[in-house]
Design an enzyme around this catalytic site. Structure first.
Site, PDB file in Angstrom:
ATOM      1  N   GLU A 112       0.850  -1.072  -0.061  1.00 47.49           N
ATOM      2  CA  GLU A 112       0.057   0.211  -0.123  1.00 47.49           C
ATOM      3  C   GLU A 112       0.748   1.248  -0.081  1.00 47.49           C
ATOM      4  O   GLU A 112       2.054   0.991   0.301  1.00 47.49           O
ATOM      5  CB  GLU A 112      -0.891   0.041   1.419  1.00 47.49           C
ATOM      6  CG  GLU A 112      -1.738  -0.855   1.490  1.00 47.49           C
ATOM      7  CD  GLU A 112      -2.276  -1.212   2.719  1.00 47.49           C
ATOM      8  OE1 GLU A 112      -2.262  -0.295   3.530  1.00 47.49           O
ATOM      9  OE2 GLU A 112      -3.266  -2.157   3.252  1.00 47.49           O
ATOM     10  N   LYS A 114       2.108   4.494   1.570  1.00 45.95           N
ATOM     11  CA  LYS A 114       2.375   5.033   3.034  1.00 45.95           C
ATOM     12  C   LYS A 114       1.884   6.442   3.075  1.00 45.95           C
ATOM     13  O   LYS A 114       2.896   7.471   2.556  1.00 45.95           O
ATOM     14  CB  LYS A 114       3.716   4.600   3.571  1.00 45.95           C
ATOM     15  CG  LYS A 114       3.956   5.172   5.020  1.00 45.95           C
ATOM     16  CD  LYS A 114       5.204   4.554   5.503  1.00 45.95           C
ATOM     17  CE  LYS A 114       5.146   4.648   6.956  1.00 45.95           C
ATOM     18  NZ  LYS A 114       5.149   6.230   7.627  1.00 45.95           N
ATOM     19  N   ASP A 116       1.411  10.373   3.711  1.00 40.65           N
ATOM     20  CA  ASP A 116       2.139  11.091   4.869  1.00 40.65           C
ATOM     21  C   ASP A 116       1.208  12.090   5.618  1.00 40.65           C
ATOM     22  O   ASP A 116       0.783  13.461   4.894  1.00 40.65           O
ATOM     23  CB  ASP A 116       3.268  11.845   4.092  1.00 40.65           C
ATOM     24  CG  ASP A 116       4.294  12.574   4.867  1.00 40.65           C
ATOM     25  OD1 ASP A 116       4.092  12.245   6.374  1.00 40.65           O
ATOM     26  OD2 ASP A 116       4.953  13.374   4.547  1.00 40.65           O
ATOM     27  N   TYR A 224      -6.855   2.038   6.373  1.00 42.25           N
ATOM     28  CA  TYR A 224      -6.165   0.820   5.800  1.00 42.25           C
ATOM     29  C   TYR A 224      -6.098  -0.284   6.973  1.00 42.25           C
ATOM     30  O   TYR A 224      -5.377  -1.023   6.904  1.00 42.25           O
ATOM     31  CB  TYR A 224      -4.912   1.461   5.385  1.00 42.25           C
ATOM     32  CG  TYR A 224      -4.128   2.253   6.555  1.00 42.25           C
ATOM     33  CD1 TYR A 224      -3.557   2.008   7.738  1.00 42.25           C
ATOM     34  CD2 TYR A 224      -3.866   3.731   6.107  1.00 42.25           C
ATOM     35  CE1 TYR A 224      -2.984   2.757   8.650  1.00 42.25           C
ATOM     36  CE2 TYR A 224      -3.228   4.654   7.025  1.00 42.25           C
ATOM     37  CZ  TYR A 224      -2.769   4.008   8.261  1.00 42.25           C
ATOM     38  OH  TYR A 224      -2.125   4.902   8.926  1.00 42.25           O
ATOM     39  N   LYS A 311      10.916   3.266   2.892  1.00 43.55           N
ATOM     40  CA  LYS A 311      10.649   4.663   2.743  1.00 43.55           C
ATOM     41  C   LYS A 311      11.597   5.211   1.484  1.00 43.55           C
ATOM     42  O   LYS A 311      12.644   4.660   1.326  1.00 43.55           O
ATOM     43  CB  LYS A 311      11.423   5.312   4.106  1.00 43.55           C
ATOM     44  CG  LYS A 311      10.860   5.257   5.473  1.00 43.55           C
ATOM     45  CD  LYS A 311       9.913   6.589   5.627  1.00 43.55           C
ATOM     46  CE  LYS A 311       9.372   6.344   6.926  1.00 43.55           C
ATOM     47  NZ  LYS A 311       9.653   7.482   7.554  1.00 43.55           N
ATOM     48  N   CYS A 405      12.518  45.718  13.679  1.00 48.70           N
ATOM     49  CA  CYS A 405      12.192  45.548  12.029  1.00 48.70           C
ATOM     50  C   CYS A 405      13.350  45.893  11.369  1.00 48.70           C
ATOM     51  O   CYS A 405      14.128  46.937  11.383  1.00 48.70           O
ATOM     52  CB  CYS A 405      10.972  46.697  11.805  1.00 48.70           C
ATOM     53  SG  CYS A 405      10.579  46.758  10.106  1.00 48.70           S
ATOM     54  N   CYS A 408      12.649  49.536   9.193  1.00 48.61           N
ATOM     55  CA  CYS A 408      12.265  50.803   9.769  1.00 48.61           C
ATOM     56  C   CYS A 408      12.929  50.923  11.323  1.00 48.61           C
ATOM     57  O   CYS A 408      13.043  51.928  11.841  1.00 48.61           O
ATOM     58  CB  CYS A 408      10.747  51.377   9.798  1.00 48.61           C
ATOM     59  SG  CYS A 408       9.756  50.246  10.988  1.00 48.61           S
ATOM     60  N   CYS A 423       5.889  44.245  12.913  1.00 49.34           N
ATOM     61  CA  CYS A 423       6.380  45.458  13.120  1.00 49.34           C
ATOM     62  C   CYS A 423       5.204  46.384  13.430  1.00 49.34           C
ATOM     63  O   CYS A 423       4.369  46.207  12.449  1.00 49.34           O
ATOM     64  CB  CYS A 423       7.227  45.755  11.713  1.00 49.34           C
ATOM     65  SG  CYS A 423       7.535  47.852  11.908  1.00 49.34           S
ATOM     66  N   CYS A 429       6.376  52.202   8.083  1.00 49.23           N
ATOM     67  CA  CYS A 429       7.321  51.332   7.607  1.00 49.23           C
ATOM     68  C   CYS A 429       6.933  51.036   6.182  1.00 49.23           C
ATOM     69  O   CYS A 429       6.017  50.513   5.691  1.00 49.23           O
ATOM     70  CB  CYS A 429       6.942  50.053   8.606  1.00 49.23           C
ATOM     71  SG  CYS A 429       8.226  48.686   8.171  1.00 49.23           S
TER      72      CYS A 429
END
Ligand code: IVH
Length: 669
Positions: A112, A114, A116, A224, A311, A405, A408, A423, A429
């Site tokens: 099957e 796998k 994620d 599953y 994997k 920031c 600015c 900020c 800004c």
């Protein structure tokens, strides 16, 4: 009362049936709009008569209830994980162990995908979904039943079948790439930190308190593993088939394999094909098929001896993090970006990757000069998945997120519970000022032609505009005096600005850029309140009454209108003559056209086209711009193109005259 009981029960049955047809058979017997209209009707009846709502009502799909705290529940059977393999050799060793364990008896495997995502355990009693629990630590997990019920592929009620009174079924909840990418675009739009990957997004979504948000996230699921007191079949493959016949979502990619070579062939096939899947997989799961054999092989403390995962190598590369730069968005959110030594990955050269936010930097413990792993999944932006700490220099220094920031210099702030640093210098800004204007002029908002990011920079730098409201008082002479502009480009820009005055209110509302008010939320607010004035006057209670408006959005709207500077900005827009209210004629007249979609074409005698459009909307119908098989009616006037007519009749779209349409609005008694 019996009438209503019957109505509720009929609607419930019908919606269950349509859901099943859609999710299991991939057939839409009705349009989305018709489905939604029925669902709304059922919702309304249930809210008037909550005692008549059925426990597996399809209205639970849309969510709405809030879970303050998720209950911890012990799993009836622990949720184990799988052993991992990374090579054919390791798989051959697993095969050898199985062979020995079964004393040379013949056996087969099921292979099957796998998936994620996040593991989930569902409990069905008498065919009704009664409980959903996350994996948690494997022994106990969070009860997330309400959120799970919003996932449309998970049946609330099974198809008739020979399932036991009570059983458990396990699988994986995931966020499809398409949903994930759209979600990140939307989050950028409203100035929130983007999500790192679909798995995190799915897991974060399942933990949300407001199930109506979960419903919008369009999670999906594949199951599953079937568990119960008694064995329900002899083999895993038969279990999968049974699950499918009961209406449970089972991926049809599984295959029976007689030999290890067939297993390898399955692995090779999906190693190439996995990039075309709508969701992420990180490998293949190989399971011994016979349940008797599974019992014989049993479990170690943590993993089954009868299954293992293989994997895939992800498409990854290693490279050096050269620096981190910080971008300031229009909402002031500061996003860290990794600047990488350029590296070739899955056919493109990768130079940058988003680091999302301060938490992600801390989680990865990523430092300048580190060797990092970069991966490209199905999503658009490459991600950094880890740091090779073995290669880290002795003098590397922990990355400290900025205090000020980067543009600015104002000290950054972070609200409790939020991922992003902001900020707060909204008015001065520069990237915020420019960002807000770019947001305002974009196609989804005011759609101003002839104006782009560079021109905005120039206009701001020259002091001609401080916010988007100033665009409407800008003069020809001021523009032509700038180096970049010739007569034609000035005229284009002024025409674009002028044209934006007729952009409909919902887009204007999106364009003004209230935090957390994305395009969809703007539409909902506009429809519910009708005008900017009404939204500005609305109280917190009134705001959260509006469909899909939660507390966070309500608070943000209140804060926006409470700010004097915003009021001054909105006044400029009003003076300029922008659309600050819904047009489109009278408010709702009836639901006579609920669930029906229309295309209008041609010239009409009794009403103008706009008036007819208003009538469709006011009576619950939907306007669509082009003819397709999904459209219910073509409202045809004089002089309409023959091609459209031909297409409509070919697709079986009903063609209406003006009078036939008007007759539909008269209630039939
Ligand atoms: S079987 C006792 N099958 O992978 C065996 N797991 O690394 C239970 N997963 O916890 C798991 N796709 O969350 C199985 N087709 C699949 C799977 C799968 C994804 C996840 C699952 C499990 C983890 C183990």
């Amino acid at each position: 009362m019996t009438d209503i009981r019957q109505q509720i029960s009929q609607l419930t049955e019908r919606l269950h049936y349509l859901n099943h047809r859609y999710y299991q058979d991939s057939v839409s017997e009705v349009s989305d709009a018709e489905f939604d209209a029925m669902l709304r009707q059922l919702q309304q009846l249930e809210s008037q008569h909550p005692e008549l709502a059925q426990p597996d009502s399809p209205t639970q799909r849309v969510g709405g209830s809030i879970t303050k705290e998720f209950r911890q529940i012990k799993h009836s059977y622990p949720m184990l994980s799988l052993g991992n393999t990374y090579s054919r050799e390791e798989l051959a060793e697993f095969d050898e162990r199985v062979r020995k364990g079964l004393n040379g008896e013949a056996f087969e495997y099921v292979c099957e995908l796998k998936i994620d995502g996040v593991a989930i355990s569902l409990v069905y009693e008498k065919g009704i979904l009664v409980q959903a629990i996350t994996r948690g630590d494997g022994v106990q997990g969070d009860e997330v039943t309400t959120n799970t019920k919003t996932i449309r592929s998970i049946p609330l009620r099974l198809q008739p079948g020979n399932y036991p009174e009570k059983f458990e079924v396990r699988g994986e909840i995931f966020m499809p790439f398409k949903v994930f990418d759209a979600l990140n675009v939307e989050r950028e739009d409203i100035g929130e930190a983007t999500m790192a990957n679909p798995r995190n997004a799915a897991s974060g979504t399942m933990k949300m308190q407001d199930s109506s948000i979960v419903a919008h996230r369009r999670l999906d699921c594949f199951l599953y593993y079937l568990l119960g007191e008694n064995r329900m079949s002899d083999s895993h493959s038969a279990s999968l088939q049974a699950m499918e016949s009961w209406g449970l979502p089972v991926s049809d990619s599984w295959r029976l394999c007689q030999t290890l070579d067939e297993v390898f062939a399955f692995i090779d096939h999906w190693d190439k094909q996995r990039f075309h899947l709508p969701m992420g997989i990180d490998g293949i799961v190989i399971k011994v098929n016979s349940l008797l054999h599974q019992e014989e092989l049993g479990f170690t403390a943590k993993i089954p001896r009868w299954a293992i995962s293989y994997k895939y190598q992800s498409e990854s590369a290693t490279t050096v993090l050269e620096s981190i730069s910080y971008q300031v968005g229009r909402t002031g959110a500061v996003t860290p970006v990794a600047n990488l030594r350029p590296v070739q990955l899955a056919g493109t050269k990768v130079k940058r990757a988003s680091l999302h936010n301060a938490d992600e930097i801390a989680r990865l413990d990523i430092r300048i000069g580190d060797w990092v792993f970069v991966e490209k999944g199905g999503e658009i932006i490459p991600k950094i998945t880890g740091v090779d700490t073995a290669k880290r220099g002795l003098f590397s220094q922990e990355t400290k997120f900025l205090h000020d920031c980067p543009v600015c210099g104002t000290a950054l702030v972070r609200t409790e519970g939020e991922a992003a640093w902001y900020c707060p210098n909204e008015q001065a800004c520069p990237p915020q000022v420019k960002g807000r204007m770019e947001h305002f002029i974009q196609r989804k908002a005011l759609n101003i032609d002839g104006l782009g990011a560079e021109t905005i920079d120039l206009l701001v730098e020259k002091g001609l505009v401080a916010n988007a409201g100033d665009l409407y008082s800008i003069q020809y002479e001021q523009l032509i005096a700038l180096d970049r502009f010739a007569d034609k480009s000035v005229r284009n820009l002024l025409a674009g600005i002028e044209k934006s005055k007729s952009v409909p209110f919902p887009k204007v509302l999106f364009g003004i850029g209230i935090r957390f008010v994305g395009a969809t939320v703007a539409e909902k607010l506009a429809e519910h309140f009708g005008s900017l004035d009404n939204i500005a006057k609305a109280s917190f209670e009134e705001l959260i009454q509006a469909p899909e408006i939660g507390e966070k959005i309500a608070r943000s709207v209140l804060a926006y209108f409470a700010d004097q500077k915003n009021q001054a900005f909105l006044e400029k827009l009003e003076k300029a003559g922008l659309q600050l209210a819904m047009t489109g004629g009278p408010a709702a007249e009836s639901e006579a056209l609920a669930g029906l979609s229309f295309v209008i074409s041609g010239v009409f005698s009794q009403f103008s086209r706009e008036e007819l459009q208003d009538k469709i909307k006011a009576n619950g119908g939907k306007l669509v711009s082009s003819v397709s098989a999904k459209v219910n009616y073509l409202l045809a006037g004089e002089n309409m193109g023959p091609a459209k007519l031909e297409k409509a009749s070919k697709l079986g779209v009903k063609i209406l005259t003006e009078q036939e349409f008007l007759d539909m609005l008269v209630p039939t008694i």
